[in-house]
Design an enzyme around this catalytic site. Structure first.
Site, short mmCIF file in Angstrom:
data_model
loop_
_atom_site.label_atom_id
_atom_site.label_comp_id
_atom_site.label_asym_id
_atom_site.label_seq_id
_atom_site.Cartn_x
_atom_site.Cartn_y
_atom_site.Cartn_z
N ASP A 7 -16.58 -1.41 -0.66
CA ASP A 7 -15.24 -1.74 -1.13
C ASP A 7 -14.30 -2.04 0.03
O ASP A 7 -13.16 -2.48 -0.20
CB ASP A 7 -14.66 -0.63 -2.01
CG ASP A 7 -14.70 0.73 -1.34
OD1 ASP A 7 -15.81 1.25 -1.12
OD2 ASP A 7 -13.63 1.28 -1.04
N ASN A 8 -14.75 -1.82 1.25
CA ASN A 8 -13.97 -2.18 2.44
C ASN A 8 -14.61 -3.34 3.20
O ASN A 8 -14.27 -3.58 4.36
CB ASN A 8 -13.82 -0.98 3.37
CG ASN A 8 -12.95 0.10 2.78
OD1 ASN A 8 -12.01 -0.18 2.04
ND2 ASN A 8 -13.25 1.35 3.09
N ASP A 67 -2.07 10.04 -6.35
CA ASP A 67 -0.65 9.91 -6.67
C ASP A 67 -0.12 8.50 -6.42
O ASP A 67 1.04 8.22 -6.69
CB ASP A 67 0.19 10.93 -5.88
CG ASP A 67 0.02 10.79 -4.37
OD1 ASP A 67 -0.59 9.81 -3.91
OD2 ASP A 67 0.51 11.69 -3.64
N LYS A 79 0.86 -1.19 0.00
CA LYS A 79 0.00 0.00 0.00
C LYS A 79 0.89 1.23 0.00
O LYS A 79 1.69 1.42 0.92
CB LYS A 79 -0.91 0.01 1.22
CG LYS A 79 -1.96 -1.09 1.24
CD LYS A 79 -2.85 -1.00 2.47
CE LYS A 79 -3.69 0.26 2.47
NZ LYS A 79 -4.56 0.34 3.67
#
Length: 472
Positions: A247-248, A120, A108
């Protein structure tokens, strides 16, 4: 090292091949040797400079395949059809020689991917330290969770609200399959991909469902049970996930994503920490409801393949009863009762109401209550204490048994927000002493740690952390 990446063998629209970005000057801050042994990565342990290069994304992990996974998600109730790993890369899958299971190894903060959108692809060092501490604490507290293998300072800078030092976390998970992964293909009405995903998920996590008469219904039932178990653990510990988007929500039933999470200090049913949760959608007391809401989204995806609304609603309705039974059992044990009978559950309700009314510290109050089992001085908790002790004395084993149960059900140490923030700020100044001491106490959270008792204390008024933030 027995490494592969079975997810990369699925069709190409499930993921994208990526190249992680080299870190300017990687430096290893933490390496989880116990987890490394579990994953059969022992041979890497001796060379810390090599570890820093691999787990910053500067060098590939030999034998792995690096990909970013596609997924969608409901974020605070709003559907986003494409999210995906925007700052993460799945670099390998390890088969543990200990339990024979497969584990994802993911970086991550390792750079841009096709799913980065306007981001980014980097991570500040703060979220790396937070997730390393909190995920490993959760593991030691007995909560299903992803874990942390390594924390690396990248040597670069990341711009958020200001310039932060950069970092990379290595996360280990049973898998990174989410409700949002299913939503990704359901939103495109790609039923072939959805079936392939379901087959993969069942084989990896719930192989008993494969042999069931209706595999998808059996699979959904298993995921419902896993989420009920997970949220019951969270609630019993006073943990607030903070960003329970689909999504978690891991299909495996593990805690996924430690962004704006927190453990409560003083108890309140409506407590919110996440800086972006303005309406309390994911408040402490709403977590079970939101888990069930997320599961309903999974049901909608699976219905494209098999099953009716009535069949999935019947399975989904089991969530509340399962959650309540598991939560009651955990909470009664925190009060020293081995079984959650009705009168004990009434005491749990009265105890929590007292904590809220008096704004008492959640974790410390249970330890203080346990100390009353052999106390002779005036009660700390007035009439509640008398009622509680009467019920303790009526049960087999009495106070001695209750003391044993409470000692193993109520941690002395949790990753308190203000201490985690202290560790982060010190690390920004190249001081890892607080980080290392927190690792020590959180590795054995039910034990005494002479000289480190201050990590068990709630914050002073000026130390309180009132909001937590996502690192994206």
């Amino acid at each position: 090292m027995n490494l592969s990446n079975s997810y990369s063998e699925l069709p190409g629209n499930f993921y994208a091949h990526v190249q992680t970005a080299p870190a300017p000057k990687p430096h290893l801050l933490a390496w989880n040797e116990d987890l490394a042994r579990h994953l059969d990565l022992d041979e890497l342990t001796q060379d810390r400079a090599h570890l820093a290069r691999i787990f910053s994304g500067s060098e590939p992990l030999p034998g792995g395949v690096t990909i970013a996974i596609a997924y969608a998600g409901h974020q605070f109730g709003n559907f986003v059809p494409q999210l995906g790993d925007g700052r993460a890369a799945l670099i390998a899958e390890a088969i543990s020689p200990v339990d024979g299971r497969a584990y994802d190894i993911q970086l991550k903060g390792s750079g841009l991917t096709p799913f980065s959108r306007n981001g980014d692809g980097k991570s500040p060092l703060g979220p790396v330290i937070r997730e390393y501490l909190v995920s490993e604490a959760m593991y030691r507290l007995g909560v299903p969770t992803t874990r942390s293998l390594a924390a690396v300072a990248s040597g670069g800078r990341v711009m958020r609200d200001r310039v932060h030092p950069g970092g990379v976390l290595t996360r280990v998970a049973a898998s990174h399959l989410r409700v949002g992964t299913f939503e990704y293909f359901a939103a495109r009405n790609d039923r072939d991909a959805l079936q392939s995903l379901a087959d993969y998920a069942m084989a990896r996590h719930y192989p008993e469902a494969v042999a069931a008469e209706r595999p998808l219904l059996a699979f959904f039932s298993a995921v419902v049970a896993a989420q009920a178990r997970l949220v019951a653990h969270w609630m019993a510990l006073g943990f607030i996930h903070g960003v329970m988007n689909t999504d978690n929500t891991a299909i495996s039933g593990e805690t996924l994503d430690y962004g704006p999470c927190a453990f409560m200090d003083e108890f309140h049913i409506d407590k919110v920490f996440s800086s972006i949760d303005h309406r309390g959608r994911y408040a402490y007391g709403r977590q079970a409801h939101m888990a069930q809401w997320n599961l309903a989204r999974l049901a909608e995806c699976l219905m494209l393949l098999d099953g009716t609304v009535d069949e999935y609603e019947a399975l989904l309705s089991a969530f509340q009863g399962d959650f309540e039974a598991r939560y009651a059992a955990l909470m009664c044990r925190k009060l020293g009762f081995p079984e959650p009978i009705e009168e004990h559950q009434e005491l749990v309700t009265a105890w929590l109401q007292r904590l809220q009314n008096e704004q008492l510290d959640y974790t410390q109050s249970f330890r203080q209550l346990a100390s009353r089992l052999d106390a002779n001085d005036p009660p700390l908790f007035d009439d509640f204490e008398a009622r509680w002790l009467q019920q303790i004395d009526r049960q087999p084993g009495g106070r001695e048994q209750a003391a044993r149960i409470m000692a193993t059900s109520n941690p002395r140490f949790i990753p308190r927000n203000h201490q985690v923030e202290r560790a982060i700020q010190a690390a920004y100044e190249d001081d890892l002493s607080i980080f290392n001491e927190l690792q020590q106490v959180l590795s054995a959270p039910f034990q005494e740690h002479p000289g480190l008792e201050h990590y068990a204390l709630p914050p002073e008024k000026h130390e309180r952390v009132l909001a937590t933030f996502c690192g994206t």
